[in-house]
Enzyme design. Structure first.
Site, PDB file in Angstrom:
ATOM      1  N   HIS A 104      42.166 -17.231  59.973  1.00 33.87           N
ATOM      2  CA  HIS A 104      41.255 -16.417  59.110  1.00 33.87           C
ATOM      3  C   HIS A 104      40.322 -17.527  58.264  1.00 33.87           C
ATOM      4  CE1 HIS A 104      42.589 -12.653  60.796  1.00 33.87           C
ATOM      5  NE2 HIS A 104      43.801 -12.853  60.213  1.00 33.87           N
ATOM      6  N   GLN A 141      36.950 -11.365  63.271  1.00 33.95           N
ATOM      7  CA  GLN A 141      38.183 -11.411  62.514  1.00 33.95           C
ATOM      8  C   GLN A 141      39.039 -12.557  62.439  1.00 33.95           C
ATOM      9  OE1 GLN A 141      41.822 -10.380  63.701  1.00 33.95           O
ATOM     10  NE2 GLN A 141      41.858  -8.270  62.873  1.00 33.95           N
ATOM     11  N   GLN A 178      51.170 -10.425  61.226  1.00 35.25           N
ATOM     12  CA  GLN A 178      52.384 -11.375  61.291  1.00 35.25           C
ATOM     13  C   GLN A 178      53.009 -11.728  59.908  1.00 35.25           C
ATOM     14  OE1 GLN A 178      50.045 -14.638  64.158  1.00 35.25           O
ATOM     15  NE2 GLN A 178      51.874 -15.287  63.509  1.00 35.25           N
ATOM     16  N   ARG A 202      45.682 -14.445  72.260  1.00 33.26           N
ATOM     17  CA  ARG A 202      45.192 -14.668  70.722  1.00 33.26           C
ATOM     18  C   ARG A 202      46.129 -15.437  69.921  1.00 33.26           C
ATOM     19  NH1 ARG A 202      45.949 -11.766  65.848  1.00 33.26           N
ATOM     20  NH2 ARG A 202      44.214 -11.655  64.381  1.00 33.26           N
ATOM     21  N   SER A 235      45.025  -7.754  60.168  1.00 30.30           N
ATOM     22  CA  SER A 235      44.834  -8.897  60.940  1.00 30.30           C
ATOM     23  C   SER A 235      45.462  -8.343  62.317  1.00 30.30           C
ATOM     24  CB  SER A 235      45.625 -10.155  60.355  1.00 30.30           C
ATOM     25  OG  SER A 235      45.365 -11.227  61.162  1.00 30.30           O
ATOM     26  N   LEU A 236      46.439  -8.953  62.969  1.00 32.63           N
ATOM     27  CA  LEU A 236      46.963  -8.752  63.963  1.00 32.63           C
ATOM     28  C   LEU A 236      47.123  -7.062  64.246  1.00 32.63           C
ATOM     29  CD1 LEU A 236      48.649  -9.131  66.849  1.00 32.63           C
ATOM     30  CD2 LEU A 236      50.538  -9.350  65.389  1.00 32.63           C
TER      31      LEU A 236
END
Length: 308
Positions: free
Chosen positions: A198, A247, A11, A114, A89-90
């Site tokens: 996170h 994660q 993102q 998610r 991440s994503l």
């Protein structure tokens, strides 16, 4: 073996109008995603509104689909498979689709949910994130520990040497930002995000992801894939599944991920997705690495020429 790796952004790389020069080529991929989502994803990506595109539940499938549309184009136009894939991440979901671990349609549905899970884990306004530039990782960790009090504040993204993102309760975040400035940070600023990703506050989202991922079919990677939570290769599906859950509430070890890629003998890292955020981070992590990006038709053609 190919001497390059592909990395996929998370993102922050999205923007209205991305992939506009690949409308014809990208349309089939976006149509597949739209069938899963129940709305016209290409229209959202091209026309906005920006506020909607930047909402987490819309950002995640949009960015995943854009990154993979570029990936499919690269492969269709003859680019050899990379030696390694990873995602920030994503972006890890894009990497898992690219490596054959997860079906594209499954990934689209998963990241939509998610996004919803992550957004709803913490009431709006109670948590946020901040970027800290110019301090050592350990300094930032220590400052978070010293100023947490009874709240949560943690290092969430280790993006590059001297670039750490922290996440947690707003009150603790402000204390840490002030303390980092006093400690000599070049910059310490709260980010315009809607949730503290996170960190431990995301545990409700992680619990939901665990239930969601239980029945999702996964395959062993066809291309070696490095995951965020341990910055190392994952080869079996049980480990991959567990790391996807972890994660959500764990730090993204991006500096270590890039170093792990380099340690395998890779000399070029190609960012596949809108923007050039990861390309910039790669150069900060190791100035000797060759970096490039695929975010448009022109940049794709350039990469094809460079690696030919």
């Amino acid at each position: 073996m190919s001497k390059y790796a592909f990395v996929f952004p998370g993102q922050g790389s999205q923007h209205v109008g991305m992939l506009s020069d690949l409308a014809g080529e990208a349309a089939p991929v976006f149509n597949r995603a739209s069938e899963i989502l129940g709305y016209d994803l290409w229209d959202l990506v091209q026309n906005g509104p920006e506020e909607r595109l930047n909402q987490t539940e819309f950002t995640q499938p949009a960015l995943l689909t854009a990154s993979l549309a570029l990936w499919f184009q690269a492969r269709d136009r003859g680019l050899d498979a990379p030696a390694v894939v990873a995602g920030h991440s994503l972006g890890e979901y894009s990497a898992l689709v690219a490596s054959g671990v997860m079906a594209f349609e499954d990934a689209v549905d998963i990241v939509r949910q998610r996004g919803r899970f992550m957004q709803s884990a913490v009431p709006l306004g109670e948590g946020s994130m901040a970027a800290i530039l110019g301090l050592e990782d350990e300094q930032v960790i220590q400052i978070c520990n010293q100023h947490a009090g009874r709240e949560v504040i943690q290092a969430a993204n280790f993006n590059a040497p001297g670039q750490v993102v922290v996440a947690g309760h707003v009150g603790a975040l402000k204390r840490v930002v002030d303390a980092c400035k006093e400690a000599g940070a070049r910059r310490a600023m709260q980010l315009a995000v809607s949730a503290p990703f996170h960190c431990a506050l995301m545990q409700p989202a992680a619990d939901n992801m665990e239930s969601l991922l239980t029945d999702v079919p996964l395959n062993k990677p066809e291309i070696p894939v490095i995951q965020n939570v341990h910055a190392d290769f994952s080869t079996d599906t049980d480990t991959i599944r567990a790391n996807l859950v972890a994660q959500i509430s764990s730090a993204v070890l991006w500096t270590n991920t890039i170093q792990r890629i380099i340690n395998t003998g890779i000399d070029r890292i190609i960012e596949c997705g809108p923007g050039r955020i990861l390309s910039g981070l790669s150069r900060r992590i190791n100035k000797s690495i060759q970096s490039g990006n695929i975010s448009s038709l022109d940049s794709l053609k350039n990469i094809l020429l460079e690696v030919d």
